[in-house]
Structures are given as structure tokens and as C-alpha cells.
Design an enzyme around this catalytic site. Structure first.
Site, PDB file in Angstrom:
ATOM      1  N   ASP A 186     -14.755   6.585   0.976  1.00  0.00           N
ATOM      2  CA  ASP A 186     -14.593   5.905  -0.316  1.00  0.00           C
ATOM      3  C   ASP A 186     -15.540   6.460  -1.370  1.00  0.00           C
ATOM      4  OD1 ASP A 186     -12.511   4.120   0.134  1.00  0.00           O
ATOM      5  OD2 ASP A 186     -13.823   2.523   0.863  1.00  0.00           O
ATOM      6  N   LYS A 238     -14.099  -3.826   5.857  1.00  0.00           N
ATOM      7  CA  LYS A 238     -14.905  -2.612   5.838  1.00  0.00           C
ATOM      8  C   LYS A 238     -16.306  -2.800   6.408  1.00  0.00           C
ATOM      9  CE  LYS A 238     -12.504  -0.447   1.958  1.00  0.00           C
ATOM     10  NZ  LYS A 238     -12.645   0.198   0.635  1.00  0.00           N
ATOM     11  N   SER A 288       0.826  -1.211   0.000  1.00  0.00           N
ATOM     12  CA  SER A 288       0.000   0.000   0.000  1.00  0.00           C
ATOM     13  C   SER A 288       0.862   1.263   0.000  1.00  0.00           C
ATOM     14  CB  SER A 288      -0.905   0.018   1.238  1.00  0.00           C
ATOM     15  OG  SER A 288      -1.592   1.251   1.339  1.00  0.00           O
ATOM     16  N   LEU A 289       0.418   2.247  -0.760  1.00  0.00           N
ATOM     17  CA  LEU A 289       1.100   3.542  -0.792  1.00  0.00           C
ATOM     18  C   LEU A 289       0.464   4.545   0.172  1.00  0.00           C
ATOM     19  CD1 LEU A 289       1.767   3.988  -4.623  1.00  0.00           C
ATOM     20  CD2 LEU A 289       3.305   3.117  -2.852  1.00  0.00           C
ATOM     21  N   THR A 315      -9.507  -1.369   5.131  1.00  0.00           N
ATOM     22  CA  THR A 315      -9.673  -1.806   3.755  1.00  0.00           C
ATOM     23  C   THR A 315     -10.069  -3.276   3.716  1.00  0.00           C
ATOM     24  OG1 THR A 315      -8.672  -1.709   1.542  1.00  0.00           O
ATOM     25  CG2 THR A 315      -7.229  -2.373   3.358  1.00  0.00           C
TER      26      THR A 315
END
Length: 284
Positions: free
Chosen positions: A108, A72, A16-17, A68
């Protein structure tokens, strides 16, 4: 100086970034900001552990968490309150702490809506097919119908989950605007569709492959993907080869991160700067 400790709970999220994306933006605000990965795969846990992880993070002094796949929805029963958006969607991707209270939010749907408006501003949305009815799917479906899609067909390998999401959408947006279909119905659904959205993890580094058979793609269909690692998923590559307009998951991850950053810090992030951060991180 206020310090912020943030975590991301999910499965297969080692690439993940989000940590670098948040920390770079925090640096522009002069914040002490540490963002940590909490990968349930690496810990040998399943999605049901999300509640315990949230409680532990609160006790350890975390400012907040991002949530995530696949947590969720499972995390909701362990929270003390939900924002109106999270309650409406039945999915949480951001948790903030207020004393002993854990509050769930959903950034989101606004993240996808902003990304879609930016990346496919004039795309036809008379009929859209969405694959995936989980937490991300609930948010994306809400965004598409809020943006004005006339009809959304929701498809999921778990037929009951697709039906439940379609029914919930129909109750809020109108019976004629949402329906469910099975994977066997995909060929017929896509023949008359303007666009296709992948709201499943398929295409991620940890979940390679295509969410729909490649033979169902055709010129004239726009294709959007919520996956951003890799940015060029196999689905988008196949679609581009056919001349389809495409939208990658980068915009959604940036805009949802910007909204989460605001919730965590109370400060106003710069989405354009964060988009530049993401481009640098991808290039690196």
C-alpha cells in the site's frame, strides 16, 4: 503451466475491481490466474476471522491473498513472518505462502507513494492532514513522510489509534514531523494545511459520505483519497467544485496491485497497462 489462485479478504468488497485488474494483467503473461472475493460481510464474519480465512486459503492451495479493510491489522497475529515494510507499518495488505508459512507484506505505501508522485508531483507538503489511522492510514502516512512531508497531522475518530500512529511515526521520522489531533481539532489543522488525505473507508459504496465536513475544504488545498470505488467520491467532487487539485484512489490501487502481482507470480507487471485496464473497467 503454473496456475495461480488469489483471494481478497475484506468487508463490503463485492464491487472491487481487483479481480479483473489482476486477471487482465495475468492474461498478458499467459497465466492461468483466478482471483476470488472473500467478503466477510457476506459470510457473516468480522475482522477477527481473517486468521482462519488465511489458514483455510493456505490449505486450499491459494498462491496468496490481498487483505483490505478492516483486516489489515487484525491479520498480523496469524501470520508466520512479516516483510520489513509490513513489520514497520504494522499493517498487511498482501499475504504470500511459502510451504506452511504465511508471510505478510505491505504494498500500500509504495502504491500511494507512486500514485502521489505521478498525480501531484509538485504539490506543497509542508503541512498535511490525514484522516484515518488504520491499516491504510499507516501506509499512507509512511509514504507521505518518506516523500518529504515536513509535518503530518493524523486524525481519527478513535483518538488513541491516531495517537499511537503519530507516536510510531515520530519515533522513526522525528518528533517534529508527526502529531495526532482529534476531530474537534480539524478546523484549526486544516486552516494551515497544504493538503488533506482521506485514508478511511468513508466514500466507498458501502460507506457513503464525507470524512470531513465539507465546510472545511477551501481553494488552494489539495485533496487525495484512497477510495477508488467510486472513483469520484463525494469528497473529491466537493473539492473539485472549489477548484482544489485532487488525487483519486485509482493510482494507489493499481500500483499496489502491480507490486502484489509481482510477489504472487515472480513476474514483472506493466503498471501503465494496468492503469489502462483500470480506466476500461471504470468506464464499463
Amino acid at each position: 503451466m503454473t496456475a495461480h489462485l488469489i483471494g481478497l479478504i475484506g468487508a463490503g468488497i463485492g464491487t472491487s475491481l481487483s479481480p479483473a485488474l489482476h486477471e487482465r494483467e495475468a492474461g498478458h503473461h499467459g497465466l492461468r490466474y483466478l482471483y476470488r472475493i472473500i467478503d466477510i460481510d457476506g459470510l457473516g464474519l468480522d475482522a477477527a476471522a481473517a486468521g482462519d480465512l488465511v489458514r483455510t486459503a493456505r490449505r486450499l492451495g491459494y498462491t496468496g491473498l490481498n487483505i483490505t479493510h478492516p483486516c489489515k491489522q487484525t491479520v498480523i497475529e496469524h501470520l508466520d513472518d512479516l516483510s520489513p515494510d509490513a513489520a514497520r507499518l504494522g499493517a498487511v495488505n498482501t499475504v504470500t505462502f511459502d510451504g506452511d508459512r504465511a508471510i505478510g507484506h505491505n504494498t500500500d505505501w509504495t502504491g500511494f507513494a507512486e500514485s502521489f508522485a505521478r498525480g501531484l508531483p509538485d504539490a506543497a507538503t509542508h503541512r498535511v492532514v490525514q484522516v484515518g489511522a488504520g491499516g491504510a492510514g499507516a501506509a499512507v502516512a509512511h509514504a507521505l513522510l518518506t516523500l518529504g512531508a515536513d509535518h503530518l497531522t493524523v486524525v481519527d475518530t478513535r483518538t488513541a489509534r491516531a495517537g499511537a500512529l503519530a507516536a510510531e511515526l515520530a519515533s522513526r521520522f522525528g518528533a517534529e514531523r508527526a502529531s495526532a489531533a482529534t476531530t474537534a481539532d480539524l478546523p484549526a489543522a486544516l486552516r494551515g494545511a497544504d493538503g488533506l488525505v482521506n485514508a478511511t473507508p468513508t466514500g466507498m459504496v458501502a460507506h457513503p459520505g464525507l470524512p470531513v465536513p465539507a465546510g472545511l475544504l477551501r481553494p488552494g488545498l489539495w485533496v487525495a483519497d484512497v477510495v477508488y470505488r467510486p472513483m469520484r467520491t463525494e469528497l473529491l467532487d466537493r473539492a473539485r467544485d472549489l477548484g482544489c487539485r485532487t488525487l483519486d484512489g485509482g493510482g494507489m490501487v493499481v500500483f499496489q496491485a502491480a507490486h502484489a502481482f509481482r510477489l504472487f507470480t515472480g513476474l514483472e507487471p506493466d503498471p501503465e497497462r494496468m492503469l489502462a485496464h483500470l480506466a476500461d473497467l471504470i468506464a464499463a
